[in-house]
Write an enzyme that holds these catalytic residues in place. Structure first.
Site, mmCIF file in Angstrom:
data_model
loop_
_atom_site.group_PDB
_atom_site.id
_atom_site.type_symbol
_atom_site.label_atom_id
_atom_site.label_comp_id
_atom_site.label_asym_id
_atom_site.label_seq_id
_atom_site.Cartn_x
_atom_site.Cartn_y
_atom_site.Cartn_z
ATOM 1 C CD GLU A 50 0.971 1.703 -9.147
ATOM 2 O OE1 GLU A 50 0.776 2.187 -10.395
ATOM 3 O OE2 GLU A 50 0.446 1.201 -8.420
ATOM 4 C CG PHE B 159 0.015 -7.577 -14.287
ATOM 5 C CD1 PHE B 159 0.778 -8.295 -13.223
ATOM 6 C CD2 PHE B 159 0.176 -6.037 -14.362
ATOM 7 C CE1 PHE B 159 1.687 -7.874 -12.518
ATOM 8 C CE2 PHE B 159 1.380 -5.627 -13.321
ATOM 9 C CZ PHE B 159 1.871 -6.494 -12.705
ATOM 10 C CD GLU C 48 -2.097 -6.561 -22.746
ATOM 11 O OE1 GLU C 48 -3.128 -6.649 -21.727
ATOM 12 O OE2 GLU C 48 -1.759 -5.649 -23.032
ATOM 13 N NE ARG C 49 1.261 -6.377 -18.564
ATOM 14 C CZ ARG C 49 1.463 -5.480 -17.660
ATOM 15 N NH1 ARG C 49 2.720 -5.476 -17.004
ATOM 16 N NH2 ARG C 49 0.842 -4.358 -17.624
ATOM 17 C CB CYS D 296 -3.688 -1.712 -6.458
ATOM 18 S SG CYS D 296 -5.018 -2.386 -5.653
ATOM 19 C CB SER E 263 -1.549 2.304 -15.172
ATOM 20 O OG SER E 263 -1.829 1.984 -16.216
ATOM 21 C CE LYS F 50 -8.159 -5.928 -22.296
ATOM 22 N NZ LYS F 50 -6.680 -6.271 -22.126
HETATM 23 P P1 NAD Z 1 -2.306 -1.526 -17.209
HETATM 24 O O1 NAD Z 1 -3.019 0.086 -17.109
HETATM 25 O O2 NAD Z 1 -1.190 -1.648 -18.013
HETATM 26 O O3 NAD Z 1 -3.512 -2.513 -17.965
HETATM 27 C C1 NAD Z 1 -4.709 -2.542 -17.392
HETATM 28 C C2 NAD Z 1 -5.837 -2.927 -18.736
HETATM 29 O O4 NAD Z 1 -5.758 -1.863 -19.534
HETATM 30 C C3 NAD Z 1 -5.134 -4.163 -19.209
HETATM 31 O O5 NAD Z 1 -6.251 -4.987 -19.577
HETATM 32 C C4 NAD Z 1 -4.655 -3.724 -20.513
HETATM 33 O O6 NAD Z 1 -4.804 -4.651 -21.518
HETATM 34 C C5 NAD Z 1 -5.531 -2.639 -20.817
HETATM 35 N N1 NAD Z 1 -4.500 -1.484 -21.413
HETATM 36 C C6 NAD Z 1 -3.223 -1.363 -21.447
HETATM 37 N N2 NAD Z 1 -2.886 -0.370 -22.356
HETATM 38 C C7 NAD Z 1 -3.940 0.196 -22.860
HETATM 39 C C8 NAD Z 1 -4.311 1.513 -23.626
HETATM 40 N N3 NAD Z 1 -3.069 1.961 -24.007
HETATM 41 N N4 NAD Z 1 -5.629 1.592 -23.952
HETATM 42 C C9 NAD Z 1 -6.441 0.938 -23.361
HETATM 43 N N5 NAD Z 1 -6.275 -0.217 -22.390
HETATM 44 C C10 NAD Z 1 -5.020 -0.529 -22.283
HETATM 45 O O7 NAD Z 1 -2.236 -1.938 -15.781
HETATM 46 P P2 NAD Z 1 -1.669 -3.407 -15.349
HETATM 47 O O8 NAD Z 1 -0.079 -3.162 -15.542
HETATM 48 O O9 NAD Z 1 -2.102 -4.598 -15.817
HETATM 49 O O10 NAD Z 1 -1.732 -3.449 -13.784
HETATM 50 C C11 NAD Z 1 -1.130 -2.756 -12.967
HETATM 51 C C12 NAD Z 1 -1.792 -1.437 -12.297
HETATM 52 O O11 NAD Z 1 -2.975 -1.512 -12.224
HETATM 53 C C13 NAD Z 1 -0.891 -0.635 -11.361
HETATM 54 O O12 NAD Z 1 -0.856 0.882 -11.521
HETATM 55 C C14 NAD Z 1 -1.805 -0.822 -10.025
HETATM 56 O O13 NAD Z 1 -1.729 0.140 -9.152
HETATM 57 C C15 NAD Z 1 -3.163 -0.934 -10.824
HETATM 58 N N6 NAD Z 1 -4.341 -1.348 -9.948
HETATM 59 C C16 NAD Z 1 -5.131 -0.610 -9.367
HETATM 60 C C17 NAD Z 1 -6.317 -1.225 -8.538
HETATM 61 C C18 NAD Z 1 -7.201 -0.442 -7.749
HETATM 62 O O14 NAD Z 1 -8.129 -1.051 -7.537
HETATM 63 N N7 NAD Z 1 -7.032 0.765 -7.759
HETATM 64 C C19 NAD Z 1 -6.117 -2.737 -8.292
HETATM 65 C C20 NAD Z 1 -5.084 -3.564 -8.904
HETATM 66 C C21 NAD Z 1 -4.375 -2.881 -9.899
#
Ligand code: NAD
Length: 500
Positions: free
Chosen positions: A383, A149, A176-177, A281, A226, A173
């Site tokens: 985090e 998100f 969804e937020r 991040c 994450s 994909k």
């Molecule tokens: P998230 O892991 O909740 O979601 C990421 C994606 O995974 C979304 O598209 C979501 O729909 C999908 N998803 C959620 N639950 C799932 C499941 N159980 N199975 C499969 N797919 C699923 O992350 P977020 O809260 O949207 O974003 C924040 C996180 O992203 C933080 O941990 C941040 O550090 C990380 N991030 C990392 C980088 C990097 O380059 N390392 C960059 C930006 C964000």
């Protein structure tokens, strides 16, 4: 209230899974839309559309593909106000920061405009008698991006910009937020001249992600989110023979040596720790002053600086940061502040009770500052992803170096010093993927690559730059022999050919 639909084959596609997720306005706390969550069949439909588009797009010459990227860049720039407003309203980051999110994505599109050069292969004339060797970088086919998100414009553009320029067709994909900007980007890509099916957007949750990871026509998966989910995507994708890069969470440290320019450090730290409500991040949620004197001065200056931060609605042009993305995320951040207190860290500035007048139901959190945070505390190890800065005091350079090096995450780190030798030594030895020297948020420029280490990234090819081109293509190497004359015919050989 409106529904947000998928985007398949160049047009909006209304799914019928009957499943939705609420999209909030973080400024007010109200539900502003519902996004459809795809079924397995709907994911398959998008993948088939991308597959149908692949043959023609992959054989379109690279200069024409680049022209689509040039036009896409122009269109995004022309629509940046509308896109930033949309982004800000779903994510909660302030408008200037929303434009930054779009701009950093556009920088990767600029890189993708150079694809005729970046995708060139290699050639050796006369590797043997009458033998030439050449390699080409061919697109993979249908490829996918699953995005978080917190950068709803930049991260999709990191992925589809390079992938599509290389001749692949793409399924995005998004989170969804905040799903609206990704759809607008796909519409603009079609308007820019990409054929239908080249960029499709499918909304969804685990059902859609699993359908992508299991689909035989999907060749590569780029994931950012994450760490636990990144790890899951990496393992499941690899099991199903897909190329996977999966970027995860982060806990970046800023090391402050006693000779640092403290005026600049305070400005850099407040921006990097609290900007975008800490939902980056590459934020700096941990600061490590070296020596008690440095620590005391840093703490004192932060305590007087933090009250100057203005937390406001995302459209407030004077606000330094806006609300976090959802109530659930707000509760998670507050939960980690509570945990820090419970574990014995000193909460010097407490943002938990912050409320914005007139927006009491918005997802706002005031800035928080902890001192005397210890490496064994879980609030340090995990985090938080909110406007929370933790001071971890170190007695020496070596102790400061060890903290980010031993942390489970290894995305970014920064060191603040005027001592070039110390900075150089730190950069060489720290066990972290991206390093800033007097640069608080060292996100590399688009023609370099982005990627962390340890639990911040699974897989070993980074995002964008030439690593992006490598991720989204496969190398084919041709060894061709055209002897000068028939006299040069060779006999059968039962020995592996070697160069004489
Ligand atoms: P998230 O892991 O909740 O979601 C990421 C994606 O995974 C979304 O598209 C979501 O729909 C999908 N998803 C959620 N639950 C799932 C499941 N159980 N199975 C499969 N797919 C699923 O992350 P977020 O809260 O949207 O974003 C924040 C996180 O992203 C933080 O941990 C941040 O550090 C990380 N991030 C990392 C980088 C990097 O380059 N390392 C960059 C930006 C964000």
């Amino acid at each position: 209230m409106c529904d947000i639909h998928h985007f398949i084959s160049g047009q909006s596609f209304t799914g019928n899974s009957g499943r939705y997720s609420d999209v909030f306005d973080p400024n007010t706390g109200e539900v502003q839309a519902r996004v459809q969550l795809a079924s397995v069949d709907e994911v398959d439909r998008a993948i088939q559309a991308a597959q149908n588009a692949f043959e023609s797009w992959s054989s379109t010459n690279p200069q024409r593909r680049a022209r689509v990227m040039f036009e896409f860049k122009r269109l995004v720039e022309a629509n940046i106000d509308e896109l930033a407003a949309l982004l800000s309203k779903e994510h909660g980051k302030v408008i200037a920061d929303s434009k930054g999110d779009i701009q950093r994505g556009l920088e990767v599109i600029e890189f993708a405009c150079g694809i005729p050069h970046a995708q060139k292969g290699e050639y050796t004339f006369g590797a043997g008698p009458g033998i030439d060797v050449y390699s080409m970088r061919q697109p993979l086919g249908v490829v996918t991006g699953i995005t978080p998100f917190n950068f709803p414009a930049m991260i999709p553009m990191w992925m589809f910009g390079v992938a599509i320029a290389c001749g692949n067709t793409f399924i995005l994909k998004p989170s969804e937020r905040d799903p609206s900007v990704p759809v607008r980007l796909a519409e603009l890509m079609i308007e820019a001249g990409a054929p239908e099916g080249v960029l499709n957007v499918i909304h969804g949750d685990k059902v859609a992600v699993d359908a992508i990871l299991e689909h035989p026509l999907v060749h590569a998966v780029s994931f950012v989110g994450s760490s636990d989910i990144a790890h899951y995507v990496y393992q499941k994708g690899a099991q199903n023979h897909k190329r996977v890069q999966a970027m995860g969470g982060a806990k970046n440290h800023g090391i402050v040596l006693p000779d640092a320019d403290m005026d600049q450090v305070i400005k850099d730290l407040t921006g990097a720790a609290f900007g975008s409500a800490g939902e980056r991040c590459m934020a700096l949620p941990v600061v490590v002053p070296v020596g008690e004197r440095t620590a005391d001065e840093l703490r004192e200056r932060l305590v007087s600086e933090i009250p100057n931060l203005r937390v406001g609605v995302s459209t407030d042009s004077d606000a330094h940061y806006g609300p976090v993305v959802t109530q659930a995320h707000k509760e998670r951040v507050v939960g980690w502040i509570n945990k820090g207190v419970e574990e014995g860290a000193e909460l010097v500035v407490d943002g938990r009770e912050f409320s914005l007048q007139g927006h009491e139901k918005g997802f706002f959190i005031g800035p928080s500052l902890f001192d005397h945070v210890k490496p064994e505390m879980s609030a340090y190890q995990e985090e938080i992803f909110g406007p929370v800065l933790q001071i971890v005091r170190a007695a020496s350079f070596e102790e400061a170096l060890a903290l980010p090096s031993n942390h489970q995450y290894g995305n970014g780190v920064a060191i603040f010093t005027q001592n070039g030798r110390a900075a150089r030594d730190f950069a060489a030895r720290v066990n972290v993927g991206m390093v800033g020297i007097n640069v608080p948020i060292p996100v590399p420029v688009a023609y370099h690559t982005f990627g962390g280490w340890k639990r911040s990234a699974f897989g070993d090819i980074n995002q964008h730059g030439m690593e992006g081109v490598r991720f989204w293509t496969k190398t084919k190497t041709v060894t061709a022999r055209f002897p000068d004359s028939e006299l040069e015919h060779t006999d059968s050989s039962f020995v592996i050919p070697t160069m004489k």
